[in-house]
Write a protein that holds these residues in place. Structure first.
Motif, PDB file in Angstrom:
ATOM      1  N   ALA A  26       0.815  -1.215   0.000  1.00 32.02           N
ATOM      2  CA  ALA A  26       0.000   0.000   0.000  1.00 32.02           C
ATOM      3  C   ALA A  26       0.845   1.261   0.000  1.00 32.02           C
ATOM      4  N   ALA A  27       2.164   1.134   0.099  1.00 31.20           N
ATOM      5  CA  ALA A  27       3.045   2.294   0.219  1.00 31.20           C
ATOM      6  C   ALA A  27       3.349   2.864  -1.159  1.00 31.20           C
ATOM      7  N   THR A  28       2.380   3.579  -1.704  1.00 29.16           N
ATOM      8  CA  THR A  28       2.540   4.227  -3.004  1.00 29.16           C
ATOM      9  C   THR A  28       2.215   5.704  -2.863  1.00 29.16           C
ATOM     10  N   GLY A  29       2.655   6.503  -3.828  1.00 32.98           N
ATOM     11  CA  GLY A  29       2.379   7.933  -3.780  1.00 32.98           C
ATOM     12  C   GLY A  29       2.983   8.568  -2.538  1.00 32.98           C
ATOM     13  N   VAL A 204       9.351  10.447  12.225  1.00 29.55           N
ATOM     14  CA  VAL A 204      10.181  10.035  11.093  1.00 29.55           C
ATOM     15  C   VAL A 204      10.582   8.571  11.309  1.00 29.55           C
ATOM     16  N   HIS A 205      11.414   8.036  10.422  1.00 29.68           N
ATOM     17  CA  HIS A 205      11.836   6.624  10.483  1.00 29.68           C
ATOM     18  C   HIS A 205      10.618   5.689  10.421  1.00 29.68           C
ATOM     19  N   ILE A 206       9.656   6.008   9.584  1.00 28.73           N
ATOM     20  CA  ILE A 206       8.405   5.246   9.503  1.00 28.73           C
ATOM     21  C   ILE A 206       8.607   4.022   8.616  1.00 28.73           C
ATOM     22  N   GLY A 207       8.311   2.848   9.156  1.00 25.69           N
ATOM     23  CA  GLY A 207       8.497   1.598   8.432  1.00 25.69           C
ATOM     24  C   GLY A 207       7.198   0.869   8.175  1.00 25.69           C
ATOM     25  N   HIS A 208       7.289  -0.414   7.842  1.00 29.36           N
ATOM     26  CA  HIS A 208       6.107  -1.174   7.453  1.00 29.36           C
ATOM     27  C   HIS A 208       5.396  -1.840   8.632  1.00 29.36           C
ATOM     28  N   ASP A 209       5.798  -1.542   9.843  1.00 31.20           N
ATOM     29  CA  ASP A 209       5.130  -2.122  11.003  1.00 31.20           C
ATOM     30  C   ASP A 209       4.120  -1.166  11.625  1.00 31.20           C
ATOM     31  N   VAL A 210       3.629  -0.216  10.842  1.00 30.70           N
ATOM     32  CA  VAL A 210       2.634   0.740  11.330  1.00 30.70           C
ATOM     33  C   VAL A 210       1.430   0.697  10.402  1.00 30.70           C
ATOM     34  N   PRO A 211       0.254   1.143  10.868  1.00 25.98           N
ATOM     35  CA  PRO A 211      -0.924   1.118   9.990  1.00 25.98           C
ATOM     36  C   PRO A 211      -0.773   2.111   8.851  1.00 25.98           C
ATOM     37  N   PRO A 212      -1.388   1.836   7.706  1.00 25.76           N
ATOM     38  CA  PRO A 212      -1.274   2.744   6.567  1.00 25.76           C
ATOM     39  C   PRO A 212      -2.272   3.887   6.639  1.00 25.76           C
ATOM     40  N   GLY A 213      -2.024   4.902   5.845  1.00 25.76           N
ATOM     41  CA  GLY A 213      -2.990   5.968   5.606  1.00 25.76           C
ATOM     42  C   GLY A 213      -3.502   6.661   6.849  1.00 25.76           C
ATOM     43  N   SER A 214      -4.839   6.758   6.921  1.00 24.43           N
ATOM     44  CA  SER A 214      -5.462   7.506   8.009  1.00 24.43           C
ATOM     45  C   SER A 214      -5.182   6.887   9.368  1.00 24.43           C
ATOM     46  N   GLY A 215      -4.991   5.552   9.424  1.00 22.81           N
ATOM     47  CA  GLY A 215      -4.674   4.912  10.705  1.00 22.81           C
ATOM     48  C   GLY A 215      -3.368   5.411  11.278  1.00 22.81           C
ATOM     49  N   LEU A 216      -2.371   5.609  10.427  1.00 23.46           N
ATOM     50  CA  LEU A 216      -1.093   6.162  10.873  1.00 23.46           C
ATOM     51  C   LEU A 216      -1.276   7.556  11.424  1.00 23.46           C
ATOM     52  N   HIS A 217      -2.000   8.396  10.715  1.00 23.36           N
ATOM     53  CA  HIS A 217      -2.175   9.780  11.151  1.00 23.36           C
ATOM     54  C   HIS A 217      -2.974   9.872  12.447  1.00 23.36           C
TER      55      HIS A 217
END
Length: 429
Positions: A26-29, A204-217
């Motif tokens: 999902a890590a696009t754009g 910063v240092h955001i990797g793939h072990d966090v929720p994508p999109g709005s969940g991260l924010h």
């Protein structure tokens, strides 16, 4: 100071090379992130992202004016790419300070993990703190040590070593750190007064072990932090506050986290306070004799909590809510209701109809009023019931109904309400 984030991702970037996980897919754009690197006023580069010249060009910046390149964390990947014309990257020894001809001062700070943190003071006095992934400041958490070492640091632009800590203490204008990987690092900075109400906190240092999109924010906003896409330029000291738009910090006074059994509701509640110091964990379940399974559940929760949190085993919630103090995490309201229904005789039909129901309603009113007036930050956990089979007994139906009413009244007083399903928090408000 003007700060351009050439990258905001973990050292491996996002998506990670050859990783098949859903987060990387999902890590696009704007969700794609290069390894974190910061360009300060076009003259100071903190860390190197792969393809730094292209990263700068995408952000509308040039590296031609860079006079110092500093590294913050051990590098165990491919050889660093140093574009032609850039000075050789160096790491400053802990507690030494560089003074650049541009007027910037950079002090190296000791950490509790391998790597180096940097405090950068601009020509006009603005201060930012940058920490590498997986690290927190050693000691008090302010980074205002009084190291006595002196020395010469490499790099062009007239950088020189300096003994002693220059620059005043107090809160930083901006802090950039691994908020999700080390929320305790942010909590310690808050405890020490290095992060205050006017400090802009960037993840910063955001990797793939966090929720994508709005969940991260949403998760970052609950911690009083935010993140921005790669290539964003910010002004240090110009904290935008909630007007910054989606993802801007919006830390609520009161939050209710609902969910079924093993839905992840307690873990979500704990995450929402992990970046705050001195949290009081209010355990309403207490201890149970001769119940090893319950003891194992309690131990699991205890081991997950930060060591700096204090535990109160009590169902007397009103005095805690009415007093000043650090944030409260109440886990959980369903156990508070069970204990309170025990006390008013709710399981006996005759006693319930002859005053038990009224007494319970009165206690709920007092609790809800205390939530409305509380001066503290509160995160409460409760079970969401009533979506399954109707209980077979009058007592079971009574508990289901009363918990539904309690949840609704408590939620009415909360700025944020979440429902956790299969470990995914869904915002209801």
């Amino acid at each position: 100071m003007e700060l351009t984030l050439l990258g905001t991702g973990s050292p491996a970037g996002l998506p990670e090379p050859d990783c098949p996980c859903a987060r990387c897919a999902a890590a696009t754009g704007e969700e794609a992130r290069a390894a974190t690197a910061l360009l300060v006023d076009g003259t100071l580069l903190l860390d190197l992202t792969p393809g730094p010249a292209f990263a700068a060009a995408r952000a509308g910046r040039s590296l031609s004016g860079v006079r110092q390149v500093l590294l913050s964390h051990p590098h165990d990947g491919p050889a660093l790419e140093v574009p032609a014309g850039l000075p050789a990257p160096v790491r400053v020894p802990d507690r030494q300070e560089l003074a650049l001809i541009s007027g910037h001062r950079v002090r190296a700070l000791a950490l509790d993990a391998p790597g180096t943190g940097y405090r950068v003071t601009g020509p006009d006095g603005q201060r930012l703190l940058y920490l590498p992934p997986g690290a927190a400041l050693a000691g008090t958490g302010t980074g205002e040590g009084t190291g006595a070492g002196t020395g010469q640091a490499g790099g062009a632009g007239g950088a020189r070593g300096s003994g002693g800590a220059r620059g005043s203490g107090g809160a930083y204008d901006m802090v950039l750190l691994d908020v999700l990987g080390r929320p305790d690092a942010l909590a310690r900075l808050r405890q020490a007064g290095a992060v205050g109400a006017a400090t802009e906190v960037l993840a910063v240092h955001i990797g793939h072990d966090v929720p994508p999109g709005s969940g991260l924010h949403r998760r970052l906003a609950a911690a009083g932090a935010r993140t921005v896409p790669d290539g964003t330029t910010l002004t240090v000291g110009a904290y935008p506050g909630p007007a910054a738009g989606p993802g801007a910090p919006d830390v609520p006074r009161r939050t209710l986290v609902l969910g079924g059994a093993r839905s992840g509701k307690s873990a979500e509640a704990e995450r929402r306070l992990a970046a705050f110091p001195s949290v009081v964990y209010v355990a309403t379940g207490g201890s149970r004799e001769d119940d090893p399974e319950w003891d194992a559940r309690v131990a699991e929760h205890r081991e997950r909590r930060p060591a700096s949190w204090r535990t109160e085993e009590t169902c007397d919630l009103v005095p805690l809510l009415e007093s000043e103090g650090p944030p409260l995490l109440i886990d959980c309201l369903s156990l508070w209701l069970t204990r309170t229904m025990d006390q008013v005789g709710a399981w006996d039909d005759e006693r319930w109809t002859r005053g038990g129901a009224a007494e319970l309603a009165g206690r709920v009113r007092v609790l809800v009023a205390a939530v409305r007036r509380t001066p503290r930050r509160v995160v409460a956990v409760s079970n969401e019931v009533g979506s399954g089979v109707v209980p077979a007994t009058p007592a079971g139906r009574r508990f289901r109904d009363e918990l539904g009413r309690l949840n609704a009244r408590f939620a009415h007083e909360c700025e944020h309400v979440l429902l956790t399903v299969a470990g995914v928090p869904l915002p209801l408000r």
